[in-house]
Design a protein around this motif. Sequence first.
Motif, PDB file in Angstrom:
ATOM      1  N   PHE A   1      64.764  69.864  52.824  1.00 28.12           N
ATOM      2  CA  PHE A   1      65.499  69.747  51.566  1.00 28.12           C
ATOM      3  C   PHE A   1      66.488  70.894  51.392  1.00 28.12           C
ATOM      4  CE2 PHE A   1      61.962  66.882  50.335  1.00 28.12           C
ATOM      5  CZ  PHE A   1      62.726  65.807  49.909  1.00 28.12           C
TER       6      PHE A   1
ATOM      7  N   VAL B   1      58.988  70.192  55.212  1.00 29.01           N
ATOM      8  CA  VAL B   1      59.735  69.355  54.272  1.00 29.01           C
ATOM      9  C   VAL B   1      60.635  70.216  53.387  1.00 29.01           C
ATOM     10  CG1 VAL B   1      59.524  67.741  52.352  1.00 29.01           C
ATOM     11  CG2 VAL B   1      57.997  67.550  54.324  1.00 29.01           C
TER      12      VAL B   1
ATOM     13  N   LEU C   1      60.146  61.678  52.755  1.00 29.76           N
ATOM     14  CA  LEU C   1      59.527  63.001  52.826  1.00 29.76           C
ATOM     15  C   LEU C   1      58.875  63.383  51.494  1.00 29.76           C
ATOM     16  CD1 LEU C   1      62.144  65.031  54.898  1.00 29.76           C
ATOM     17  CD2 LEU C   1      60.100  63.839  55.677  1.00 29.76           C
ATOM     18  N   GLY C   2      59.510  63.000  50.397  1.00 28.59           N
ATOM     19  CA  GLY C   2      58.902  63.254  49.097  1.00 28.59           C
ATOM     20  C   GLY C   2      57.569  62.523  48.952  1.00 28.59           C
ATOM     21  N   ALA C   3      57.534  61.266  49.416  1.00 24.90           N
ATOM     22  CA  ALA C   3      56.289  60.502  49.376  1.00 24.90           C
ATOM     23  C   ALA C   3      55.234  61.133  50.280  1.00 24.90           C
ATOM     24  CB  ALA C   3      56.556  59.062  49.802  1.00 24.90           C
ATOM     25  N   TYR C   4      55.660  61.651  51.412  1.00 28.10           N
ATOM     26  CA  TYR C   4      54.727  62.305  52.337  1.00 28.10           C
ATOM     27  C   TYR C   4      54.073  63.507  51.665  1.00 28.10           C
ATOM     28  CZ  TYR C   4      52.910  64.119  56.767  1.00 28.10           C
ATOM     29  OH  TYR C   4      52.079  64.566  57.777  1.00 28.10           O
ATOM     30  N   MET C   5      54.847  64.292  50.949  1.00 25.55           N
ATOM     31  CA  MET C   5      54.302  65.472  50.297  1.00 25.55           C
ATOM     32  C   MET C   5      53.310  65.095  49.193  1.00 25.55           C
ATOM     33  SD  MET C   5      55.231  67.945  51.944  1.00 25.55           S
ATOM     34  CE  MET C   5      54.277  68.984  50.862  1.00 25.55           C
ATOM     35  N   LEU C   6      53.553  63.983  48.517  1.00 26.68           N
ATOM     36  CA  LEU C   6      52.631  63.541  47.474  1.00 26.68           C
ATOM     37  C   LEU C   6      51.323  63.024  48.067  1.00 26.68           C
ATOM     38  CD1 LEU C   6      55.065  61.680  45.037  1.00 26.68           C
ATOM     39  CD2 LEU C   6      53.937  63.875  44.657  1.00 26.68           C
TER      40      LEU C   6
ATOM     41  N   CYS D   1      65.222  54.271  47.941  1.00 26.49           N
ATOM     42  CA  CYS D   1      65.497  55.712  47.970  1.00 26.49           C
ATOM     43  C   CYS D   1      66.935  55.973  48.394  1.00 26.49           C
ATOM     44  CB  CYS D   1      64.527  56.420  48.923  1.00 26.49           C
ATOM     45  SG  CYS D   1      62.838  56.547  48.296  1.00 26.49           S
TER      46      CYS D   1
ATOM     47  N   SER E   1      64.884  61.436  52.611  1.00 27.22           N
ATOM     48  CA  SER E   1      64.400  62.389  51.615  1.00 27.22           C
ATOM     49  C   SER E   1      63.328  61.754  50.736  1.00 27.22           C
ATOM     50  CB  SER E   1      65.561  62.883  50.748  1.00 27.22           C
ATOM     51  OG  SER E   1      66.469  63.654  51.510  1.00 27.22           O
ATOM     52  N   GLY E   2      63.518  60.488  50.395  1.00 26.16           N
ATOM     53  CA  GLY E   2      62.495  59.779  49.628  1.00 26.16           C
ATOM     54  C   GLY E   2      61.206  59.642  50.407  1.00 26.16           C
TER      55      GLY E   2
END
Length: 217
Positions: free
Chosen positions: A181, A177, A144-149, A114, A141-142
């Motif tokens: 961003f 999150v 956090l993106g994985a956390y949201m998914l 990431c 950021s990567g």
Amino acid sequence: MIPISDDNPVRQTPFFTWAIIAACVAVYIWEVRQGPEMGTVFLQYGFVPKSLMSPPLSPAQETGWSALTNIFTSMFVHGGIWHLAGNMLYLWVFGNNIEDAMGHARFVLFYLLCGVAAALTMAFMDPASTVPMVGASGAISGVLGAYMLLYPRARVTVVVPIVIVFYPFRIGAVWVVGIWFAMQLFSGSGLYAGQPRRRLVGAYRRFRGRTAASRRS
């Protein structure tokens, strides 16, 4: 608004999340100990987009470092205490769940990839930039993106400082999150404005001066 915890328990100890945080803190302490030469650290270990897109250029390359190597070293260098604190806080709150879900080895690989993807994105967006990029924001950021998914319905405990009182409450992780961003979008790298940028420019001039003098001698 400051996140302090989430409602997702973990099954295994997040050793590598802690190790990354410890490494970033240790590197920052080393940076501060450089005193007036701290700006040179950014030049030697930060990632300069133009050094990758139009080599050779950067002071890092002149001292034996490659642009690709600096993509990785830049993830552990931070431009100031608040830059470091903000990144490490979000990694502390959200990184353990991603490490728990992926496993230790895959988490480290994902984190680094990431960071690489973020650096390359910036390089393609501004290939002529000579300002060093530093910080773990891209890698985080990567995460956090994985956390949201993985946990779109998670709740996060945050505190809001009002004068000298901190009011805790819980909100959806999507809001926390999202704010992260938004902050990254509007602030960019902390090294692109104000005193840190002036320090970098001054360090760059001193470095080039020393390099030119050594070549003449």
